[in-house]
Design an enzyme around this catalytic site. Structure first.
Site, short mmCIF file in Angstrom:
data_model
loop_
_atom_site.label_atom_id
_atom_site.label_comp_id
_atom_site.label_asym_id
_atom_site.label_seq_id
_atom_site.Cartn_x
_atom_site.Cartn_y
_atom_site.Cartn_z
N PRO A 9 -8.75 34.33 7.71
CA PRO A 9 -7.46 34.96 7.43
C PRO A 9 -6.17 33.75 7.15
O PRO A 9 -6.72 32.47 7.78
CB PRO A 9 -7.10 35.51 8.74
CG PRO A 9 -8.27 35.09 10.28
CD PRO A 9 -9.40 34.46 9.04
N ASN A 10 -5.36 33.83 6.50
CA ASN A 10 -4.29 33.33 6.36
C ASN A 10 -5.50 31.92 5.03
O ASN A 10 -4.37 30.94 4.41
CB ASN A 10 -4.11 32.38 7.20
CG ASN A 10 -3.43 33.20 8.13
OD1 ASN A 10 -1.97 33.89 8.05
ND2 ASN A 10 -3.89 33.44 9.67
N ARG A 17 0.66 27.10 3.05
CA ARG A 17 0.58 26.96 4.08
C ARG A 17 -0.35 25.30 4.48
O ARG A 17 -0.82 25.08 4.95
CB ARG A 17 -1.15 27.46 4.70
CG ARG A 17 -1.18 27.74 6.19
CD ARG A 17 -2.53 28.26 6.19
NE ARG A 17 -2.60 28.16 7.66
CZ ARG A 17 -4.60 28.40 8.46
NH1 ARG A 17 -5.16 28.95 7.20
NH2 ARG A 17 -4.19 28.52 9.45
N TYR A 22 -3.58 20.99 5.37
CA TYR A 22 -4.65 21.96 4.81
C TYR A 22 -4.58 21.43 3.24
O TYR A 22 -5.11 21.74 2.21
CB TYR A 22 -5.00 23.23 5.18
CG TYR A 22 -4.63 24.14 5.81
CD1 TYR A 22 -6.19 23.81 6.64
CD2 TYR A 22 -3.74 24.27 6.74
CE1 TYR A 22 -5.97 24.33 7.95
CE2 TYR A 22 -3.96 25.18 8.60
CZ TYR A 22 -5.06 25.35 8.57
OH TYR A 22 -5.54 25.60 9.68
N ASN A 71 -15.99 29.98 5.82
CA ASN A 71 -14.50 29.35 6.63
C ASN A 71 -14.35 30.56 7.07
O ASN A 71 -12.86 31.29 6.84
CB ASN A 71 -13.76 29.09 5.94
CG ASN A 71 -12.78 28.65 6.37
OD1 ASN A 71 -12.62 28.70 8.06
ND2 ASN A 71 -11.81 26.92 6.10
N ALA A 74 -8.84 31.41 11.55
CA ALA A 74 -8.84 31.68 13.18
C ALA A 74 -9.80 32.43 13.31
O ALA A 74 -10.59 32.50 14.51
CB ALA A 74 -8.08 32.38 13.03
N GLU A 95 -21.01 26.77 7.61
CA GLU A 95 -19.80 27.18 8.30
C GLU A 95 -18.79 25.53 7.61
O GLU A 95 -18.91 24.60 8.01
CB GLU A 95 -19.23 27.01 9.58
CG GLU A 95 -18.41 27.46 10.33
CD GLU A 95 -18.06 27.01 12.10
OE1 GLU A 95 -19.71 27.19 12.16
OE2 GLU A 95 -17.78 27.00 12.78
N HIS A 97 -14.84 24.24 7.70
CA HIS A 97 -13.68 24.10 8.32
C HIS A 97 -12.82 22.95 6.98
O HIS A 97 -13.29 22.07 7.10
CB HIS A 97 -13.21 23.31 9.52
CG HIS A 97 -13.70 25.00 10.10
ND1 HIS A 97 -13.36 26.18 10.48
CD2 HIS A 97 -15.22 25.06 10.75
CE1 HIS A 97 -14.37 26.95 10.72
NE2 HIS A 97 -15.47 26.52 11.13
N ARG A 104 -8.08 18.99 17.46
CA ARG A 104 -6.35 20.11 17.07
C ARG A 104 -6.72 21.16 18.67
O ARG A 104 -7.96 19.72 19.25
CB ARG A 104 -6.35 20.35 15.89
CG ARG A 104 -6.67 20.41 14.21
CD ARG A 104 -6.48 21.52 13.51
NE ARG A 104 -5.39 22.40 13.30
CZ ARG A 104 -5.49 23.31 12.81
NH1 ARG A 104 -6.65 23.94 12.13
NH2 ARG A 104 -3.92 24.08 12.52
C1 DQA Z 1 -9.87 26.38 9.63
C2 DQA Z 1 -9.31 25.81 10.97
C3 DQA Z 1 -9.16 27.25 11.98
O1 DQA Z 1 -9.24 27.02 13.13
C4 DQA Z 1 -7.69 28.06 11.72
O2 DQA Z 1 -7.58 29.36 12.26
C5 DQA Z 1 -7.50 27.99 9.48
C6 DQA Z 1 -8.45 27.43 8.94
C7 DQA Z 1 -9.54 25.03 8.52
O3 DQA Z 1 -10.35 25.82 7.53
O4 DQA Z 1 -9.10 23.73 9.33
O5 DQA Z 1 -6.74 28.92 9.60
O6 DQA Z 1 -11.43 26.97 9.28
#
Ligand code: DQA
Length: 139
Positions: A9-10, A17, A22, A71, A74, A95, A97, A104
């Site tokens: 998501p997002n 964003r 990011y 990835n 959240a 995985e 990020h 964080r």
């Molecule tokens: C994320 C880190 C997560 O905590 C966050 O909710 C994201 C992006 C990252 O790529 O740094 O949406 O996965």
């Protein structure tokens, strides 16, 4: 070799964003570069903001690909359904990020996915996807 990239998501909003966290590049532009850098790999890509769609995509990618770069965004920190799906499929998962989740909020320090992953890359920006791809090729 076929590799699937799955974003949660997002991450469709990358580039817009929270660019201070990011970065300023959208994922489509990055994916174009990645495909040029790794012409030997057939890369598929799926992004969803919905947990169930990501579960379905993991199942499908695992049937078709030799590796998955995931990835979960959240959902990393909340989703037992995605953790179960990652454990259920017989395909190596890395995985990724973009941000360093350990620098964080503490709720980002827990990953339900890591136990099912071959490895985790966090905090290296979009480059993390390229490093994950290299690791899958070298596997
Ligand atoms: C994320 C880190 C997560 O905590 C966050 O909710 C994201 C992006 C990252 O790529 O740094 O949406 O996965």
């Amino acid at each position: 070799m076929k590799v699937g990239i799955l974003n949660g998501p997002n991450l469709n909003l990358l580039g817009k964003r929270e660019p201070e966290i990011y970065g300023e590049k959208g994922f489509t532009a990055f994916l174009d570069q990645l495909r040029l850098s790794f012409p030997e790999v057939e890369l598929s890509y799926f992004q969803s903001n919905e947990e169930g769609k990501l579960v379905d995509a993991l199942h499908l990618m695992a049937q078709d690909c030799q590796g998955i770069i995931f990835n979960p965004a959240a959902f990393t920190h909340t989703s037992i359904a995605l953790a179960d799906a990652a454990k259920a499929v017989d395909c190596p998962i890395i995985e990724v990020h973009i941000s360093n989740v350990y620098q964080r909020e503490s709720f980002r320090h827990k990953s339900y996915i890591s136990a099912a992953a071959m490895g985790t890359i966090t905090g290296l920006g979009l480059q993390g996807y390229a490093l994950a791809l290299r690791a899958l090729i070298n596997k």
